[in-house]
Design an enzyme around this catalytic site. Structure first.
Site, PDB file in Angstrom:
ATOM      1  N   GLY A  10       1.102 -11.665   6.355  1.00  0.00           N
ATOM      2  CA  GLY A  10       1.670 -11.583   7.685  1.00  0.00           C
ATOM      3  C   GLY A  10       2.078 -10.155   8.014  1.00  0.00           C
TER       4      GLY A  10
ATOM      5  N   CYS B  19       5.004  -1.214  10.453  1.00  0.00           N
ATOM      6  CA  CYS B  19       5.350  -2.622  10.704  1.00  0.00           C
ATOM      7  C   CYS B  19       5.327  -2.951  12.199  1.00  0.00           C
ATOM      8  CB  CYS B  19       6.706  -2.965  10.100  1.00  0.00           C
ATOM      9  SG  CYS B  19       6.807  -2.610   8.335  1.00  0.00           S
TER      10      CYS B  19
ATOM     11  N   LEU C  34       6.216  -7.486  -1.826  1.00  0.00           N
ATOM     12  CA  LEU C  34       7.255  -6.501  -1.523  1.00  0.00           C
ATOM     13  C   LEU C  34       6.813  -5.112  -1.963  1.00  0.00           C
ATOM     14  CD1 LEU C  34      10.376  -5.796  -0.997  1.00  0.00           C
ATOM     15  CD2 LEU C  34      10.684  -6.327  -3.421  1.00  0.00           C
ATOM     16  N   ALA C  35       7.103  -4.099  -1.126  1.00  0.00           N
ATOM     17  CA  ALA C  35       6.837  -2.707  -1.484  1.00  0.00           C
ATOM     18  C   ALA C  35       8.124  -1.910  -1.358  1.00  0.00           C
ATOM     19  CB  ALA C  35       5.754  -2.111  -0.578  1.00  0.00           C
TER      20      ALA C  35
ATOM     21  N   ALA D  98       9.360  -2.848   2.386  1.00  0.00           N
ATOM     22  CA  ALA D  98       8.631  -3.664   3.350  1.00  0.00           C
ATOM     23  C   ALA D  98       8.197  -4.975   2.707  1.00  0.00           C
ATOM     24  CB  ALA D  98       7.416  -2.909   3.875  1.00  0.00           C
TER      25      ALA D  98
ATOM     26  N   TYR E  19       1.803   1.282   5.009  1.00  0.00           N
ATOM     27  CA  TYR E  19       1.113   2.224   4.124  1.00  0.00           C
ATOM     28  C   TYR E  19       1.539   1.971   2.688  1.00  0.00           C
ATOM     29  CZ  TYR E  19       0.101   6.570   1.634  1.00  0.00           C
ATOM     30  OH  TYR E  19      -0.329   7.477   0.707  1.00  0.00           O
ATOM     31  N   HIS E  20       0.568   2.025   1.778  1.00  0.00           N
ATOM     32  CA  HIS E  20       0.834   1.982   0.346  1.00  0.00           C
ATOM     33  C   HIS E  20       0.271   3.251  -0.281  1.00  0.00           C
ATOM     34  CE1 HIS E  20       2.120  -2.124   0.686  1.00  0.00           C
ATOM     35  NE2 HIS E  20       0.940  -2.541   1.088  1.00  0.00           N
TER      36      HIS E  20
ATOM     37  N   GLY F 235       5.595  -8.463   3.148  1.00  0.00           N
ATOM     38  CA  GLY F 235       4.465  -9.119   3.779  1.00  0.00           C
ATOM     39  C   GLY F 235       4.015 -10.247   2.868  1.00  0.00           C
TER      40      GLY F 235
END
EC number: 2.3.1.181
Length: 207
Positions: free
Chosen positions: A50, A171, A154-155, A140, A55-56, A142
């Protein structure tokens, strides 16, 4: 993650995957292209989670809990709260107060010089527009739930190049600032932060 989740049965043990990604933008399943401003050479990957674009990259801990929520009797809303709580407790271990923002899942920290906010304040109903005043996002979320089982997750930003966040509306919010532990003065090793986050996730998702 998708293959694991689709193949697992009711008795399949839960798993927790922890990693770092090479530079990549991921777009949520309902993500809008206008939130990608300038990707440059960084690939944009459509994801089944979702949320909007994020960015990762190196210096960020990405945690993927593969949890059977039905078996644990955890509802999705509670699961999201537990993910946030794991990040809040990890930050607190390193002397940082983390906050929730109504209507915008994730964890936030105070910007330098910003007025102090009540800890973990959460309105009963989400406002029309989330209030990011004085805050920057440091973790963040998702998630995706299929047949009662979770993937994505989770990041948490530890010590990374934050410039790529300027290439997107993080986001989906144009006014949202993103930070990491190093920028706010916490010079902890990524391995140490990851160990604490792993401990918190394991504790909060095992019961």
């Amino acid at each position: 993650m998708r293959r694991f989740s689709e193949a697992r049965g009711h008795e399949t043990p839960d798993e927790l995957w922890l990693c770092q990604h090479p530079p990549v933008y991921t777009q949520g399943i309902t993500g809008k292209l206008q939130h990608v401003l300038n990707a440059g050479a960084i690939p944009v990957v459509r994801s089944t989670r979702g949320g909007q674009v994020t960015y990762h990259g190196p210096g960020q801990i990405v945690a993927y809990p593969l949890i059977n929520l039905k078996r644990h009797g955890i509802f999705v809303r509670e699961y999201v709260c537990r993910l946030e709580e794991s990040a809040i407790r990890t930050l607190l271990h390193f002397g940082v107060s983390g906050f929730r923002v109504a209507g915008a899942p994730g964890v936030y920290v105070a910007l330098p010089g910003a007025p102090e906010r009540p800890p973990r304040q959460q309105a009963p109903q989400a406002p029309a527009q989330p209030d990011f005043t004085g805050l920057a996002k440091i973790a963040a979320l998702g998630v995706k739930v299929t047949r009662g089982c979770t993937y994505h997750g989770l990041a948490l930003n530890v010590h990374m190049d934050l410039a790529p966040f300027h290439g997107i509306h993080p986001c989906g919010y144009s006014a949202l600032t993103v930070t990491d532990l190093h920028t706010i003065g916490v010079h902890a090793a990524l391995e140490d932060v990851q160990a604490v986050l792993q401990q918190q996730l394991t504790h909060l998702l095992a019961t």
